[in-house]
Enzyme design. Structure first.
Site, PDB file in Angstrom:
ATOM      1  N   ASP A 256       5.576   5.171   5.088  1.00 30.67           N
ATOM      2  CA  ASP A 256       5.598   5.918   6.353  1.00 30.67           C
ATOM      3  C   ASP A 256       6.645   5.374   7.317  1.00 30.67           C
ATOM      4  O   ASP A 256       7.315   6.141   8.009  1.00 30.67           O
ATOM      5  CB  ASP A 256       4.204   5.902   7.015  1.00 30.67           C
ATOM      6  CG  ASP A 256       3.191   6.704   6.210  1.00 30.67           C
ATOM      7  OD1 ASP A 256       3.609   7.396   5.254  1.00 30.67           O
ATOM      8  OD2 ASP A 256       1.988   6.639   6.526  1.00 30.67           O
TER       9      ASP A 256
ATOM     10  N   GLY B 221       0.810  -1.215   0.000  1.00 29.62           N
ATOM     11  CA  GLY B 221       0.000   0.000   0.000  1.00 29.62           C
ATOM     12  C   GLY B 221       0.838   1.257   0.000  1.00 29.62           C
ATOM     13  O   GLY B 221       2.066   1.218   0.085  1.00 29.62           O
ATOM     14  N   SER B 222       0.143   2.361  -0.060  1.00 26.89           N
ATOM     15  CA  SER B 222       0.842   3.642  -0.190  1.00 26.89           C
ATOM     16  C   SER B 222       1.247   4.208   1.168  1.00 26.89           C
ATOM     17  O   SER B 222       1.826   5.281   1.231  1.00 26.89           O
ATOM     18  CB  SER B 222      -0.063   4.641  -0.908  1.00 26.89           C
ATOM     19  OG  SER B 222      -1.211   4.862  -0.111  1.00 26.89           O
ATOM     20  N   CYS B 223       0.919   3.485   2.255  1.00 28.65           N
ATOM     21  CA  CYS B 223       1.137   4.092   3.578  1.00 28.65           C
ATOM     22  C   CYS B 223       2.196   3.392   4.422  1.00 28.65           C
ATOM     23  O   CYS B 223       3.228   3.984   4.725  1.00 28.65           O
ATOM     24  CB  CYS B 223      -0.179   4.139   4.331  1.00 28.65           C
ATOM     25  SG  CYS B 223      -1.451   4.976   3.385  1.00 28.65           S
ATOM     26  N   PHE B 224       1.943   2.149   4.825  1.00 30.56           N
ATOM     27  CA  PHE B 224       2.858   1.504   5.785  1.00 30.56           C
ATOM     28  C   PHE B 224       4.316   1.488   5.283  1.00 30.56           C
ATOM     29  O   PHE B 224       5.211   1.930   6.016  1.00 30.56           O
ATOM     30  CB  PHE B 224       2.395   0.083   6.113  1.00 30.56           C
ATOM     31  CG  PHE B 224       1.182   0.009   7.008  1.00 30.56           C
ATOM     32  CD1 PHE B 224       0.680   1.146   7.628  1.00 30.56           C
ATOM     33  CD2 PHE B 224       0.541  -1.198   7.239  1.00 30.56           C
ATOM     34  CE1 PHE B 224      -0.432   1.088   8.459  1.00 30.56           C
ATOM     35  CE2 PHE B 224      -0.573  -1.275   8.072  1.00 30.56           C
ATOM     36  CZ  PHE B 224      -1.062  -0.130   8.674  1.00 30.56           C
TER      37      PHE B 224
END
Ligand code: UGA
Length: 446
Positions: free
Chosen positions: A285, A279-282
């Site tokens: 980030d 995904g684009s987050c974990f």
């Protein structure tokens, strides 16, 4: 923490005029969610095609509930989209910035979009009378709102933050595939503000959500977002590490984590082992906060391990397949599921990208099926075979990998796999029903 309090805000919100800069998953979900709550929303984007689509009530992304929500909001005149940022600022009281913060080649966050958004909002504010609040919703490393957004706004507007305009940071905690639901029923609303006037204005926008509100300093709010994602990612990598040991011992890690998650101090969420998080987050980030820590001379041993374990799961899955198939050269491998998670068409950082790459490197032929994400995968792997249904994908395959837990895969039965050359089925996500499919194994379960 400047002013920290947790409270429940009851009642219906007074209607506010809101503009949102950036209409990705977060911006659009926020816009549709606020419109549903009775506010008037103007979405701003530079992509004319996206704007036209939104104004026709057609979401540019796949997200459950979004099509109906957007159509309803547009028809009610509560949501519109434009490329004209200046007019959007003039016609609103609060502006949320939800532009992307992609990962730079050094792992840190690329802040060029957020800087540009702040610069443009600053210029637009120059011509506006009255108080306006700017809220950073994009995920930004601690310090960004005050060190980058604030000076750009002051420079562009010719005003001083405080009296001239308000500034807040309000992180989002939406999951793709459940973004609208998460927006409308949040566990908590975190509002970091430079002063109470700005914070109160944003809290007013959220009145009627019925969720606890945590008021903090801006930097604290920025860090809460990173710490939350990093801890969730840690839970997943932890489960994967335990799962790898379970696999060797013939234990199902799902049974283990069920027992672990029953401890009220831990919660059963985000303990599902498998081929790792995407995904684009974990991934982005965790890498970004680790990069920030390095810059500060701090070592993040746990976070580095979280990313290492995550990467290792992809190799592990291919290793297991290679062992069971006795080599992969010339074999046809059916891949079911490409999206990084179900109910999404997003393949960013999806385990499937690396796994298909590794299969190809080992000389395998790949056929793939996903209910939503095949189009997105074509830009990463244009040369593989894309199939309209699982049956075509499985036909004459020497093995099958299941990489996304789409609910339609739960319906698969032995009959569906009969068309394979060899019934070698390995799950990267636990989804098959053992009552219907007799012979398969998982990456972290027998
Ligand atoms: C994540 C967070 O859950 C949101 O709270 C946050 O707002 C969002 O990132 C963001 O920063 O914007 P998202 O990436 O959309 O949301 O999706 P998740 O449901 O968190 O799943 C992330 C990845 O972890 C997926 O690849 C999923 O399959 C994997 N996962 C999740 C596991 O491998 N095991 C689990 O137990 C849970």
């Amino acid at each position: 923490m400047k002013a920290s309090e947790a409270s429940r805000s009851p009642g219906t919100p007074a209607e506010k005029k809101i503009s949102i800069v950036g209409t990705g998953y977060v911006g659009l979900s926020t816009g549709v969610g606020f419109a549903r709550k009775g506010h008037t929303v103007i979405c701003v984007d530079i992509d004319e095609k996206k704007i036209e689509k939104i104004n026709r009530g057609e979401p540019p992304i796949y997200e459950p509930g979004m099509a109906d929500g957007l159509k309803e909001a547009v028809a009610a005149g509560r949501l519109s989209a434009t490329a004209d940022l200046k007019t959007a600022i003039m016609d609103s009281d609060v502006t949320f910035i939800s532009v992307p913060t992609p990962q730079s080649e050094y792992g840190s966050a690329d802040l060029s979009y957020i800087r540009k958004a702040a610069e443009d909002i600053g210029s637009a504010l120059r011509g506006k009378d009255g108080y306006h609040v700017v809220v950073v919703k994009s995920t930004v490393v601690p310090g960004t709102t005050e060190d980058i957004v604030l000076p750009e706004l002051e420079k562009g507007s010719g005003r001083k933050a405080g009296d001239g305009f308000g500034l807040c940071m309000n992180p989002e905690f939406l999951r793709e595939g459940r973004a609208l639901e998460d927006f409308l029923k949040p566990d908590r609303i975190v509002i970091g503000s430079m002063d109470s006037r700005a914070g109160d204005a944003v809290e007013g926008v959220y009145s009627g959500f019925g969720a606890p509100v945590l008021r903090t300093a801006i930097k604290t709010a920025e860090m809460i977002k990173y710490a939350s994602n990093a801890l969730l990612a840690t839970k997943i990598s932890f489960s994967n590490e335990i799962g790898n040991v379970c696999k060797e011992l013939g234990i199902d890690v799902y049974d283990v984590m069920k027992g672990v998650g029953m401890d009220a101090r831990l919660s059963p969420s985000f303990l599902q082992a498998g081929s790792g998080f995407g995904g684009s987050c974990f991934p982005k980030d965790v890498a970004a906060i680790a990069a920030k820590a390095r810059e500060l001379g701090q070592e993040t041993k746990i976070l580095n391990a979280v990313l290492d374990v995550n990467k290792g799961q992809r190799q592990k899955l291919v290793g297991l397949l290679e062992k069971r198939a006795d080599g992969l050269a010339g074999k046809k491998i059916a891949v079911l599921g490409l999206a990084f998670k179900p109910d999404s068409d997003d393949v960013r950082e999806a385990p499937s990208i690396d796994i298909i790459g590794m299969l190809a490197e080992r000389g395998a032929r790949v056929s793939a099926y996903d209910p939503q994400a095949m189009h997105a995968m074509k830009s990463f792997h244009p040369g593989i075979e894309y199939c309209d249904k699982p049956a075509d994908c499985l036909k004459a395959a020497d093995a099958c990998l299941i990489l996304t837990d789409w609910s339609e895969f739960k319906e698969l039965s032995d009959k569906d796999f009969d068309a394979m050359n060899t019934k070698l089925i390995i799950e990267g996500r636990k989804v098959l029903n053992p009552e219907s499919v007799k012979c398969f194994e998982g990456i972290c379960w027998p």
